[in-house]
Design a protein around this motif. Structure first.
Motif, short mmCIF file in Angstrom:
data_model
loop_
_atom_site.label_atom_id
_atom_site.label_comp_id
_atom_site.label_asym_id
_atom_site.label_seq_id
_atom_site.Cartn_x
_atom_site.Cartn_y
_atom_site.Cartn_z
N VAL A 1 0.84 -1.20 0.00
CA VAL A 1 0.00 0.00 0.00
C VAL A 1 0.87 1.25 0.00
O VAL A 1 0.63 2.20 -0.75
CB VAL A 1 -0.96 0.00 1.21
N VAL A 2 1.90 1.24 0.83
CA VAL A 2 2.82 2.40 0.90
C VAL A 2 3.55 2.56 -0.43
O VAL A 2 3.69 3.68 -0.94
CB VAL A 2 3.82 2.24 2.06
N GLY A 3 4.00 1.46 -1.03
CA GLY A 3 4.70 1.53 -2.30
C GLY A 3 3.82 2.07 -3.42
O GLY A 3 4.25 2.92 -4.21
N ALA A 4 2.57 1.61 -3.48
CA ALA A 4 1.65 2.11 -4.51
C ALA A 4 1.34 3.59 -4.29
O ALA A 4 1.29 4.37 -5.25
CB ALA A 4 0.37 1.30 -4.50
N SER A 5 1.17 3.98 -3.04
CA SER A 5 0.91 5.38 -2.73
C SER A 5 2.11 6.25 -3.11
O SER A 5 1.94 7.33 -3.69
CB SER A 5 0.60 5.53 -1.25
N LEU A 6 3.29 5.78 -2.80
CA LEU A 6 4.50 6.51 -3.15
C LEU A 6 4.65 6.63 -4.66
O LEU A 6 5.01 7.69 -5.18
CB LEU A 6 5.74 5.83 -2.56
N GLY A 7 4.32 5.56 -5.38
CA GLY A 7 4.37 5.61 -6.84
C GLY A 7 3.41 6.64 -7.41
O GLY A 7 3.76 7.38 -8.33
N ASN A 8 2.20 6.70 -6.86
CA ASN A 8 1.23 7.69 -7.32
C ASN A 8 1.72 9.11 -7.06
O ASN A 8 1.59 9.99 -7.91
CB ASN A 8 -0.11 7.49 -6.62
N LYS A 9 2.29 9.34 -5.88
CA LYS A 9 2.77 10.68 -5.54
C LYS A 9 3.97 11.07 -6.40
O LYS A 9 4.09 12.22 -6.82
CB LYS A 9 3.11 10.74 -4.06
N MET A 10 4.86 10.10 -6.67
CA MET A 10 6.01 10.39 -7.53
C MET A 10 5.55 10.74 -8.94
O MET A 10 6.09 11.64 -9.57
CB MET A 10 6.95 9.19 -7.59
N GLY B 1 7.84 6.90 -11.15
CA GLY B 1 6.63 6.71 -10.35
C GLY B 1 5.65 5.75 -11.01
O GLY B 1 5.04 4.91 -10.34
N LEU B 2 5.52 5.85 -12.32
CA LEU B 2 4.65 4.94 -13.05
C LEU B 2 5.15 3.50 -12.93
O LEU B 2 4.37 2.57 -12.71
CB LEU B 2 4.55 5.35 -14.52
N ALA B 3 6.46 3.31 -13.08
CA ALA B 3 7.03 1.97 -12.96
C ALA B 3 6.80 1.39 -11.57
O ALA B 3 6.45 0.21 -11.42
CB ALA B 3 8.53 2.00 -13.28
N ALA B 4 6.99 2.21 -10.53
CA ALA B 4 6.75 1.74 -9.16
C ALA B 4 5.28 1.38 -8.97
O ALA B 4 4.95 0.36 -8.35
CB ALA B 4 7.18 2.81 -8.16
N ASN B 5 4.39 2.20 -9.50
CA ASN B 5 2.96 1.95 -9.39
C ASN B 5 2.59 0.64 -10.08
O ASN B 5 1.85 -0.17 -9.53
CB ASN B 5 2.18 3.12 -9.97
N VAL B 6 3.08 0.42 -11.28
CA VAL B 6 2.79 -0.81 -12.02
C VAL B 6 3.32 -2.02 -11.25
O VAL B 6 2.63 -3.04 -11.11
CB VAL B 6 3.38 -0.75 -13.44
N TYR B 7 4.54 -1.92 -10.72
CA TYR B 7 5.14 -3.03 -9.97
C TYR B 7 4.27 -3.43 -8.79
O TYR B 7 3.96 -4.61 -8.59
CB TYR B 7 6.54 -2.64 -9.50
N PHE B 8 3.85 -2.45 -7.99
CA PHE B 8 3.07 -2.76 -6.80
C PHE B 8 1.65 -3.19 -7.15
O PHE B 8 1.05 -4.01 -6.43
CB PHE B 8 3.07 -1.58 -5.82
N GLN B 9 1.09 -2.70 -8.23
CA GLN B 9 -0.24 -3.15 -8.64
C GLN B 9 -0.21 -4.60 -9.12
O GLN B 9 -1.14 -5.36 -8.87
CB GLN B 9 -0.81 -2.23 -9.73
N VAL B 10 0.85 -4.98 -9.82
CA VAL B 10 0.99 -6.37 -10.28
C VAL B 10 1.12 -7.29 -9.06
O VAL B 10 0.50 -8.36 -9.01
CB VAL B 10 2.19 -6.51 -11.23
#
Length: 86
Positions: free
Chosen positions: A15-24, A54-63
């Motif tokens: 959850v923290v990783g996805a949130s951080l990805g969105n903010k980045m 940020g997009l890459a981090a978001n995709v990683y955590f969503q997968v």
């Protein structure tokens, strides 16, 4: 008990990783727009790089989340089938 805490910790990290990805992604997009408006090429490039990161981090955590939820769903279905004797 330890297993439950590990699962909770893992979910919290996702959850923290996805949130951080969105903010980045939002910060990078804002920086990119600011660089474009100010016509400062390096600022625009940095903004774009941060947004892509940020997009890459978001995709990683969503997968990861999708795989975890699929495994949980399969386990729940199997438990229901076992209870019903199917």
């Amino acid at each position: 008990m330890v297993l439950a805490m590990t699962a909770k910790t893992e979910i919290a990290a996702e959850v923290v990783g996805a949130s951080l990805g969105n903010k980045m992604m939002a910060a990078g997009a804002g920086t990119g727009v600011l660089g474009w408006v100010a016509q400062v090429n390096w600022l625009g490039l940095i903004g774009a790089a941060v947004a892509v990161t940020g997009l890459a981090a978001n995709v990683y955590f969503q997968v990861r989340r999708d795989r975890r939820e699929a495994a949980e769903s399969a386990a729940r279905l199997q438990a229901m089938k076992d209870r019903c004797g199917l």
